[in-house]
Design a protein around this motif. Structure first.
Motif, PDB file in Angstrom:
ATOM      1  N   LEU A   1       0.831  -1.201   0.000  1.00 30.15           N
ATOM      2  CA  LEU A   1       0.000   0.000   0.000  1.00 30.15           C
ATOM      3  C   LEU A   1       0.868   1.254   0.000  1.00 30.15           C
ATOM      4  N   MET A   2       1.889   1.255   0.832  1.00 31.21           N
ATOM      5  CA  MET A   2       2.761   2.417   0.952  1.00 31.21           C
ATOM      6  C   MET A   2       3.507   2.681  -0.341  1.00 31.21           C
ATOM      7  N   ALA A   3       4.017   1.634  -0.943  1.00 30.90           N
ATOM      8  CA  ALA A   3       4.760   1.798  -2.197  1.00 30.90           C
ATOM      9  C   ALA A   3       3.867   2.380  -3.289  1.00 30.90           C
ATOM     10  N   LYS A   4       2.651   1.876  -3.390  1.00 32.89           N
ATOM     11  CA  LYS A   4       1.728   2.379  -4.414  1.00 32.89           C
ATOM     12  C   LYS A   4       1.309   3.814  -4.130  1.00 32.89           C
ATOM     13  N   ALA A   5       1.100   4.148  -2.858  1.00 35.46           N
ATOM     14  CA  ALA A   5       0.702   5.505  -2.510  1.00 35.46           C
ATOM     15  C   ALA A   5       1.818   6.496  -2.809  1.00 35.46           C
ATOM     16  N   LEU A   6       3.046   6.134  -2.487  1.00 34.71           N
ATOM     17  CA  LEU A   6       4.180   7.021  -2.770  1.00 34.71           C
ATOM     18  C   LEU A   6       4.332   7.255  -4.265  1.00 34.71           C
ATOM     19  N   SER A   7       4.144   6.202  -5.044  1.00 35.36           N
ATOM     20  CA  SER A   7       4.256   6.326  -6.497  1.00 35.36           C
ATOM     21  C   SER A   7       3.137   7.191  -7.056  1.00 35.36           C
TER      22      SER A   7
ATOM     23  N   ALA B   1     -18.806 -11.444  10.903  1.00 35.87           N
ATOM     24  CA  ALA B   1     -19.137 -10.176  10.257  1.00 35.87           C
ATOM     25  C   ALA B   1     -17.982  -9.188  10.279  1.00 35.87           C
ATOM     26  N   ASN B   2     -16.932  -9.467  11.036  1.00 36.62           N
ATOM     27  CA  ASN B   2     -15.833  -8.517  11.210  1.00 36.62           C
ATOM     28  C   ASN B   2     -14.812  -8.631  10.087  1.00 36.62           C
ATOM     29  N   THR B   3     -14.489  -7.520   9.488  1.00 36.44           N
ATOM     30  CA  THR B   3     -13.424  -7.456   8.493  1.00 36.44           C
ATOM     31  C   THR B   3     -12.580  -6.221   8.774  1.00 36.44           C
ATOM     32  N   TYR B   4     -11.406  -6.154   8.124  1.00 41.17           N
ATOM     33  CA  TYR B   4     -10.455  -5.091   8.449  1.00 41.17           C
ATOM     34  C   TYR B   4      -9.903  -4.432   7.188  1.00 41.17           C
ATOM     35  N   PRO B   5     -10.748  -3.609   6.540  1.00 37.61           N
ATOM     36  CA  PRO B   5     -10.240  -2.829   5.415  1.00 37.61           C
ATOM     37  C   PRO B   5      -9.146  -1.884   5.902  1.00 37.61           C
ATOM     38  N   ASN B   6      -8.235  -1.559   5.018  1.00 39.64           N
ATOM     39  CA  ASN B   6      -7.095  -0.744   5.416  1.00 39.64           C
ATOM     40  C   ASN B   6      -6.594   0.053   4.227  1.00 39.64           C
ATOM     41  N   GLY B   7      -5.721   0.984   4.476  1.00 43.76           N
ATOM     42  CA  GLY B   7      -5.241   1.791   3.365  1.00 43.76           C
ATOM     43  C   GLY B   7      -4.136   2.733   3.764  1.00 43.76           C
ATOM     44  N   CYS B   8      -3.603   3.393   2.746  1.00 45.52           N
ATOM     45  CA  CYS B   8      -2.538   4.372   2.916  1.00 45.52           C
ATOM     46  C   CYS B   8      -2.925   5.603   2.099  1.00 45.52           C
ATOM     47  N   HIS B   9      -3.051   6.750   2.768  1.00 44.10           N
ATOM     48  CA  HIS B   9      -3.486   7.981   2.112  1.00 44.10           C
ATOM     49  C   HIS B   9      -2.387   9.039   2.175  1.00 44.10           C
TER      50      HIS B   9
ATOM     51  N   ARG C   1      -3.572  18.010  -3.795  1.00 43.61           N
ATOM     52  CA  ARG C   1      -3.942  16.678  -4.292  1.00 43.61           C
ATOM     53  C   ARG C   1      -4.164  15.755  -3.111  1.00 43.61           C
ATOM     54  N   TYR C   2      -4.907  14.699  -3.369  1.00 42.81           N
ATOM     55  CA  TYR C   2      -5.150  13.691  -2.344  1.00 42.81           C
ATOM     56  C   TYR C   2      -5.101  12.326  -3.017  1.00 42.81           C
ATOM     57  N   VAL C   3      -4.277  11.448  -2.463  1.00 42.91           N
ATOM     58  CA  VAL C   3      -4.082  10.098  -2.992  1.00 42.91           C
ATOM     59  C   VAL C   3      -4.568   9.087  -1.968  1.00 42.91           C
ATOM     60  N   ALA C   4      -5.324   8.105  -2.419  1.00 41.54           N
ATOM     61  CA  ALA C   4      -5.809   7.047  -1.539  1.00 41.54           C
ATOM     62  C   ALA C   4      -5.596   5.698  -2.200  1.00 41.54           C
ATOM     63  N   VAL C   5      -4.867   4.831  -1.522  1.00 43.71           N
ATOM     64  CA  VAL C   5      -4.712   3.440  -1.956  1.00 43.71           C
ATOM     65  C   VAL C   5      -5.326   2.577  -0.863  1.00 43.71           C
TER      66      VAL C   5
ATOM     67  N   MET D   1     -12.419  20.987  -2.099  1.00 45.71           N
ATOM     68  CA  MET D   1     -11.900  19.637  -2.254  1.00 45.71           C
ATOM     69  C   MET D   1     -10.811  19.583  -3.334  1.00 45.71           C
ATOM     70  N   PRO D   2      -9.865  18.672  -3.174  1.00 49.44           N
ATOM     71  CA  PRO D   2      -8.760  18.543  -4.131  1.00 49.44           C
ATOM     72  C   PRO D   2      -9.094  17.572  -5.250  1.00 49.44           C
ATOM     73  N   PRO D   3      -8.231  17.488  -6.253  1.00 49.25           N
ATOM     74  CA  PRO D   3      -8.325  16.352  -7.184  1.00 49.25           C
ATOM     75  C   PRO D   3      -7.984  15.062  -6.425  1.00 49.25           C
ATOM     76  N   PHE D   4      -8.773  14.034  -6.633  1.00 45.40           N
ATOM     77  CA  PHE D   4      -8.548  12.757  -5.951  1.00 45.40           C
ATOM     78  C   PHE D   4      -7.945  11.746  -6.925  1.00 45.40           C
ATOM     79  N   SER D   5      -6.937  11.029  -6.449  1.00 44.56           N
ATOM     80  CA  SER D   5      -6.362   9.904  -7.198  1.00 44.56           C
ATOM     81  C   SER D   5      -6.542   8.662  -6.337  1.00 44.56           C
ATOM     82  N   LEU D   6      -7.364   7.736  -6.814  1.00 48.51           N
ATOM     83  CA  LEU D   6      -7.701   6.551  -6.029  1.00 48.51           C
ATOM     84  C   LEU D   6      -7.224   5.286  -6.729  1.00 48.51           C
ATOM     85  N   GLN D   7      -6.834   4.319  -5.913  1.00 51.56           N
ATOM     86  CA  GLN D   7      -6.392   3.030  -6.441  1.00 51.56           C
ATOM     87  C   GLN D   7      -6.718   1.962  -5.401  1.00 51.56           C
TER      88      GLN D   7
END
Length: 699
Positions: A352-358, A544-552, A569-573, A630-636
């Protein structure tokens, strides 16, 4: 009291909770501005307003308390006779002894106190209630915006009306925004039900925007203190958290768990922290009650932890990303349960971190910083992680029925608040049944259509509702095989189902799903117990429990002369597991981030300390984010599907709120580092930023 309408109770009780109820109309004492003191029922709204003007209430002014920190010290006036110190509950979890031992041997301890500002949720649609009473049956019909008619019905039937739930029908149509505050049984609902019974006629009420500000459940309102212990190499040893949760004047439906059992589920989130402990005190103040708001306790603790890590990196003189990377949990460590944090089953945080940095073009940022400086602006960038503990209301029930005219109807206990979950539900069934999604209709929001169900909350739509629909679809296929075997004169074991068609294995003899629904009722030789109607229903089963996660990542520019912030800008992976509908999920993430940025940059509910009057009681005084904020959003997406449910989904509805606060605030602090600013509390309004720059005194 005269008509037997009881006080409202908290929906969930935790250890150490005091016994306090909420009257539907104030008795003897008004504890916050916005509390109901009288109700008028009239033939039309104008008559009601005129009648209200004739009511005179005599008040003797009492001392007030609006500061939760002061309330937590047992100081100030007492709100409830049964709570002499205003502490509604005192709760803790984790391993205090292990934390103390880790702190004793630590090379460095970093401490920080942050405020998670009180916000007014402001859904587009205000609350409204319409009710009818049927004397012959001693039964009611209630129309109200909600996040689940069954949860609302069950609470009202058992705790308010005290009648069998079959005698209360609850209906919810389209809902213009929910965000957690449509789960509550508000006093107005109970009063309108009572009014309908007393008047013998349907009664309706709709809030004005001013009532939304005063009386809808507020969100956040916490003061969080944290200490992070590190060894000489910068490895995390322990995390200690102490929180003060402002509950307002009364317990609301889910208020007790937000800062306690709900929030603690993400303590430490993506990091390897061997020992953790959290202590929470919930306090009463003369303010509107606080309840679950999108994220429900998780954004607060994720924000605190990320702020602590950034502060530790600053004190150690190293990059925050380097310190994070050193302490990230690795895929091979899962499944892992960090007490009292999340029980993460899978994920790849380094990826996640590598993709967010890129995606953020991090390596080129210094060039952008210098270019901004030439324009008279200070640029900043920051990265932060999150984990959200999704899953709630596992008592979900879903059913499907195939009609001969080529339509499949899904009944679900979930309720859309505008996020379009109906489309994703239809996609799940369409994929399972091998048909086009246009043949599927999703019905929700009526307890008469479905006998039981849960509610939408805790990012649970796909993890419970979607999973139940998938299971019911599989059951429908199995029933269809039995019917097709009779129609095709074959053994059921020899029937296969593919792309909406049942066929005899190894032959071209078959029948389509909808054709079978047309012909099955005419079959006369069905096995005993086999229903000719092609339908199936089931409850949710499993975890029912799950653990979504991410790097913004957030990138900002600050005008140091005015304090104005522009989000460049705002990036979310994000890892939300298997993605059912990418557009819907991305919309949810962007919406959640926008709400977080609104809280972090603009929104603040302010009460006068002397009178407890709400000073930010309208859109003239309370700033909601607009499109141009709001900024331009880049999502992945970077998905690692979970094995905890057959769809592999993890939930998406709240991840933007959980992950959105920290990167923005840290980016602003990065921009202001040359000015000597090391701390600002939310909201980072231009005035606050300007004051922080001038108080730091660095030129």
């Amino acid at each position: 009291e005269r008509y037997g309408l009881p006080d409202l109770k908290a929906g969930i009780v935790i250890e150490g909770q005091r016994d306090v109820t909420r009257p539907v109309i104030a008795r003897d004492r008004v504890r916050y501005v916005g509390e109901i003191v009288a109700m008028v029922v009239a033939d039309n709204a104008d008559q009601a307003r005129n009648a209200v003007e004739l009511i005179t209430a005599s008040y003797s002014e009492l001392p007030v308390i609006v500061d939760p920190s002061t309330a937590s010290e047992g100081a100030g006036p007492q709100l409830h006779d049964t709570v002499p110190d205003n502490i509604a509950y005192d709760w803790q979890t984790g391993d205090a002894d292990a934390v103390d031992a880790a702190f004793a041997k630590a090379d460095r301890v970093v401490s920080l106190t942050v405020e998670n500002n009180r916000v007014i949720v402001n859904p587009m649609e205000p609350r409204g209630v319409a009710a009818s009473y049927y004397a012959a049956e001693d039964a009611y019909t209630l129309y109200a915006p909600s996040q689940g008619v069954h949860a609302l019905r069950d609470y009202l039937a058992s705790e308010v009306l005290r009648l069998p739930r079959e005698r209360l029908r609850v209906v919810t149509g389209d809902v213009g925004g929910a965000f957690g505050i449509r789960l509550q049984a508000y006093p107005e609902i109970a009063l309108v039900l009572l009014a309908a019974k007393l008047a013998g006629r349907p009664v309706r009420w709709i809030a004005e925007r001013s009532e939304t500000f005063l009386a809808d459940a507020h969100g956040r309102a916490q003061v969080n203190s944290g200490e992070l212990a590190l060894d000489a190499e910068g490895n995390f040893l322990a995390l200690r958290v102490s929180s003060i949760a402002d509950l307002g004047a009364y317990f609301s439906t889910f208020t007790t768990i937000v800062a306690s059992t709900s929030g603690s589920r993400v303590l430490g989130h993506t990091y390897r922290i061997p020992a953790m402990h959290i202590h929470v005190r919930g306090v009463f103040t003369n303010t509107c009650p606080v309840d679950s708001y999108r994220g429900a306790g998780k954004p607060e603790l994720v924000y605190l932890t990320e702020r602590l890590i950034a502060e530790a990196a600053r004190e150690r003189g190293e990059s925050a990303n380097g310190l994070r990377s050193r302490n990230l949990l690795l895929p091979q460590e899962f499944p892992l349960k960090q007490q009292p944090g999340p029980a993460i089953d899978c994920g790849d945080f380094s990826e996640l971190m590598a993709k967010a940095l890129s995606l953020a073009q991090w390596n080129d940022f210094e060039e952008r910083r210098q270019e901004a400086y030439k324009r008279g602006r200070h640029a900043g960038i920051a990265l932060a992680f999150y984990v959200h503990a999704a899953g709630a209301f596992p008592n979900e029930f879903s059913s499907l029925e195939v009609s001969p005219d080529g339509e499949i109807t899904i009944w679900t206990g979930h309720q859309s608040g505008g996020q379009g979950q109906e489309t994703a539900f239809a996609q799940v069934a369409a994929s399972r049944l091998g048909i086009d999604v246009t043949h599927i209709r999703v019905v929700q929001g009526d307890t008469e259509d479905l006998p039981s169900g849960g509610a939408t909350g805790g990012s649970n739509s796909m993890t419970t509702g979607g999973v139940a629909i998938a299971r019911a679809s599989d059951m429908l296929i199995e029933q269809g095989k039995q019917l097709a075997a009779v129609e095709l004169e074959a053994a059921a074991i020899d029937i296969e189902f593919l792309n909406g068609r049942f066929s005899v294995v190894g032959t071209d003899v078959g029948i389509g799903l909808f054709e079978l629904a047309r012909r099955a009722p005419q079959l006369s030789n069905l096995p005993e117990g086999l229903d000719a109607r092609l339908s199936a229903g089931c409850g949710f089963e499993g975890d029912a429990n799950t653990y979504p996660n991410g790097c913004h990542v957030a990138e900002v520019e600050v005008d140091v002369e005015t304090g104005h912030i522009e989000i460049v800008r705002y990036v979310a992976v994000d890892d939300i597991g298997e993605v059912i509908n990418a557009e819907s999920a991305q919309g949810q993430i962007i919406g959640g981030v926008a709400q977080s940025l609104g809280q972090a940059m603009l929104e603040h509910a302010v009460y006068d300390e002397d009178s407890a009057q709400l000073l930010s009681g309208s859109l003239m005084d309370y700033c909601l984010p607009r499109a141009d904020d709001m900024p331009p959003f880049s999502l992945q997406f970077s998905s690692v599907p979970t094995d905890s449910n057959p769809l592999g989904v993890k939930g998406a509805g709240e991840v933007g709120n959980v992950g959105g606060l920290a990167p923005f605030v840290l980016a602003v602090l990065d921009a202001l580092a040359p000015c000597g600013v090391t701390h600002i509390d939310m909201p980072l309004t231009p005035e606050r930023v300007w004051q922080a720059i001038n108080e730091a005194g660095v030129t």
